[in-house]
Enzyme design. Sequence first.
Site, short mmCIF file in Angstrom:
data_model
loop_
_atom_site.label_atom_id
_atom_site.label_comp_id
_atom_site.label_asym_id
_atom_site.label_seq_id
_atom_site.Cartn_x
_atom_site.Cartn_y
_atom_site.Cartn_z
CB CYS A 162 2.82 -15.29 -2.28
SG CYS A 162 1.98 -16.35 -1.09
CB ALA A 307 8.91 -14.46 3.07
CB CYS A 340 2.37 -21.35 -0.73
SG CYS A 340 1.28 -20.02 -1.20
P1 FAD Z 1 11.04 -7.40 -1.48
O1 FAD Z 1 10.84 -7.77 -0.05
O2 FAD Z 1 9.86 -7.01 -2.25
O3 FAD Z 1 12.14 -6.27 -1.48
C1 FAD Z 1 12.70 -5.68 -2.64
C2 FAD Z 1 13.27 -4.34 -2.25
O4 FAD Z 1 14.07 -3.82 -3.31
C3 FAD Z 1 12.20 -3.30 -1.96
O5 FAD Z 1 12.32 -2.82 -0.64
C4 FAD Z 1 12.44 -2.22 -3.00
O6 FAD Z 1 12.20 -0.92 -2.51
C5 FAD Z 1 13.91 -2.42 -3.32
N1 FAD Z 1 14.27 -1.88 -4.64
C6 FAD Z 1 13.57 -1.96 -5.80
N2 FAD Z 1 14.19 -1.26 -6.76
C7 FAD Z 1 15.32 -0.76 -6.21
C8 FAD Z 1 16.38 0.06 -6.71
N3 FAD Z 1 16.40 0.51 -7.98
N4 FAD Z 1 17.39 0.38 -5.86
C9 FAD Z 1 17.40 -0.06 -4.58
N5 FAD Z 1 16.40 -0.82 -4.06
C10 FAD Z 1 15.38 -1.15 -4.87
N6 FAD Z 1 5.72 -15.26 1.25
C11 FAD Z 1 5.67 -16.30 2.14
O7 FAD Z 1 6.69 -16.93 2.39
N7 FAD Z 1 4.52 -16.68 2.75
C12 FAD Z 1 3.37 -16.01 2.52
O8 FAD Z 1 2.33 -16.34 3.10
C13 FAD Z 1 3.36 -14.92 1.59
N8 FAD Z 1 2.22 -14.24 1.32
C14 FAD Z 1 2.27 -13.14 0.52
C15 FAD Z 1 1.10 -12.43 0.31
C16 FAD Z 1 1.11 -11.27 -0.44
C17 FAD Z 1 -0.18 -10.51 -0.65
C18 FAD Z 1 2.33 -10.80 -1.00
C19 FAD Z 1 2.37 -9.52 -1.78
C20 FAD Z 1 3.49 -11.53 -0.82
C21 FAD Z 1 3.48 -12.70 -0.07
N9 FAD Z 1 4.63 -13.48 0.13
C22 FAD Z 1 4.59 -14.56 0.98
C23 FAD Z 1 5.85 -13.21 -0.68
C24 FAD Z 1 6.94 -12.47 0.05
O9 FAD Z 1 6.43 -11.32 0.67
C25 FAD Z 1 8.02 -12.09 -0.95
O10 FAD Z 1 8.40 -13.23 -1.69
C26 FAD Z 1 9.26 -11.52 -0.29
O11 FAD Z 1 8.94 -10.41 0.51
C27 FAD Z 1 10.29 -11.14 -1.35
O12 FAD Z 1 11.43 -10.58 -0.78
P2 FAD Z 1 12.52 -9.86 -1.71
O13 FAD Z 1 13.62 -9.42 -0.81
O14 FAD Z 1 12.86 -10.71 -2.87
O15 FAD Z 1 11.74 -8.59 -2.29
C1 UQ1 Z 2 8.76 -19.39 6.53
O1 UQ1 Z 2 9.89 -19.70 6.90
C2 UQ1 Z 2 8.47 -18.03 6.19
O2 UQ1 Z 2 9.44 -17.09 6.28
C3 UQ1 Z 2 9.71 -16.58 7.52
C4 UQ1 Z 2 7.19 -17.68 5.75
O3 UQ1 Z 2 6.97 -16.41 5.38
C5 UQ1 Z 2 6.21 -15.64 6.15
C6 UQ1 Z 2 6.15 -18.66 5.66
O4 UQ1 Z 2 5.03 -18.32 5.28
C7 UQ1 Z 2 6.44 -20.03 6.02
C8 UQ1 Z 2 5.33 -21.02 5.97
C9 UQ1 Z 2 7.72 -20.39 6.43
C10 UQ1 Z 2 8.06 -21.84 6.77
C11 UQ1 Z 2 8.08 -22.07 8.24
C12 UQ1 Z 2 7.61 -23.14 8.90
C13 UQ1 Z 2 7.73 -23.21 10.39
C14 UQ1 Z 2 6.96 -24.28 8.22
#
Ligand code: FAD
Ligand code: UQ1
Length: 411
Positions: A162, A307, A340
């Site tokens: 993000c 996400a 974002c």
């Molecule tokens: P994660 O959800 O981080 O999951 C990874 C998992 O793997 C964890 O649960 C961890 O425990 C596990 N893991 C790690 N090592 C091991 C291991 N050795 N064995 C087994 N499991 C392990 N995204 C948006 O779309 N919109 C937003 O507005 C947004 N804002 C954000 C704001 C902040 C402050 C942050 C921190 C993130 C934001 N994001 C946003 C980004 C979003 O949260 C992440 O991109 C998303 O959660 C990533 O998902 P993931 O499954 O790749 O990783």
């Molecule tokens: C989205 O799909 C998503 O995942 C559920 C986010 O993470 C929380 C987002 O921040 C955004 C913006 C989307 C996109 C969704 C719409 C309705 C534009």
Amino acid sequence: GDYYDVLVIGGGTGGITMAARMRRKLGSSGKVAVMEPSEMHYYQPMWTLVGAGAKRFGQSGRSTASVIPSGVRWLQERVGTFEPEQNRVRTVSGAQINYKYLIVAMGIQLNYEQVRGLPEAFEEAGIGSNYSGLYVDKTWRALQDFREGNAIFTLPNTPIKCAGAPQKIMYLADDYMRKTGKRDKANFHFCTSLAVMFGVKKYADVLAKIAAKRNIAVNFRHNLVEVRADRREAVFEKLDQPGETVTLEYNLLHVTPPMGPVNVLKGSAVADAAGWVDVDKGTLQHKRYPNVFGIGDCTNIPTSKTAAAIAAQSAVLDKTISRVMKGKAILHAYDGYTSCPLVTSYKTCVLAEFDFNGQPLETFPFDQGKERRTMYHLKADVMPPLYWHGLLKGLWGGPGIYRKMMHLGFK
Ligand code: FAD
Ligand code: UQ1
């Protein structure tokens, strides 16, 4: 060892989403397992608002047990080694788990310790970080405690998730200080390793104007290397003048930590040279092992790690795996969609959406480059239920189909 048709590594956003989709595809229970060590699952995007006091930390988490889909086995363990030639992984405790298909969804690692003085500095006042559940409440504390002086916001010299979040908290802090009458005693600094405000020009231009209007000094190519909490000093290296550093005193410091691939991926059989899971960007299938797949922040897919990206990726990966299971040719369907929500105050947001080429890919039939109340409402009130009840249930594949519908209707 145990055997599952589909083994998912990681129970974060991508892992739970794919487990739900695979459970629906494979029907009867016990065929899908998720390996995840943590007791809690967090909706990380809410932490931007938690750090600004607009939501409480407790609202961002649910137990892992409650988000594992019914009929899916939870292995509360940590993966230690990947052995894709043998179709198995080993846990750190030595157990062997065999699979037919493997989905890697391990996220990205926060490397606070790569900044001298961190993470110890978080024990002091005036410093916080929205990127960690451990430090996000400290951001809000520091905002409330602030009286006067420098408020500094950093962005590291590594890939991050993000990429807008380091700025969102800055605009919220600015709004908070205006509301509480402290803004004229504050000097705002955005210290970013990048040379631009954002990776996509359309939104970079919008953000540059907002920062200027709000009287925020932008220091490009400044990378945080040390925090001296006892003296409240932050030290930056100037990336374009090697060897030169700048030291700034702070009264409020928001740190976005360096990030990188998780340690167990580095040098593993499923990773590329840098440590990211090595997948085809159009199909999410592993480049060398056809029964291995990757999703989300842990992969080398060249798009912004969010996400929202995972939502679109999950629909593509669902189709890819179906076709692999049926022995059909797979389609290169992922366009890099990511989003974002750039929160710019307690009531406005610029909703950036774009693809692999950095081309805007906006859902709504109006210009999303404007600060809008509706988009703040989308971020703060619509996204959390869409996450828990849509994405994590495998029912939300991103806004692509709605974008096409709305643009048909309005153009
Ligand atoms: P994660 O959800 O981080 O999951 C990874 C998992 O793997 C964890 O649960 C961890 O425990 C596990 N893991 C790690 N090592 C091991 C291991 N050795 N064995 C087994 N499991 C392990 N995204 C948006 O779309 N919109 C937003 O507005 C947004 N804002 C954000 C704001 C902040 C402050 C942050 C921190 C993130 C934001 N994001 C946003 C980004 C979003 O949260 C992440 O991109 C998303 O959660 C990533 O998902 P993931 O499954 O790749 O990783
Ligand atoms: C989205 O799909 C998503 O995942 C559920 C986010 O993470 C929380 C987002 O921040 C955004 C913006 C989307 C996109 C969704 C719409 C309705 C534009």
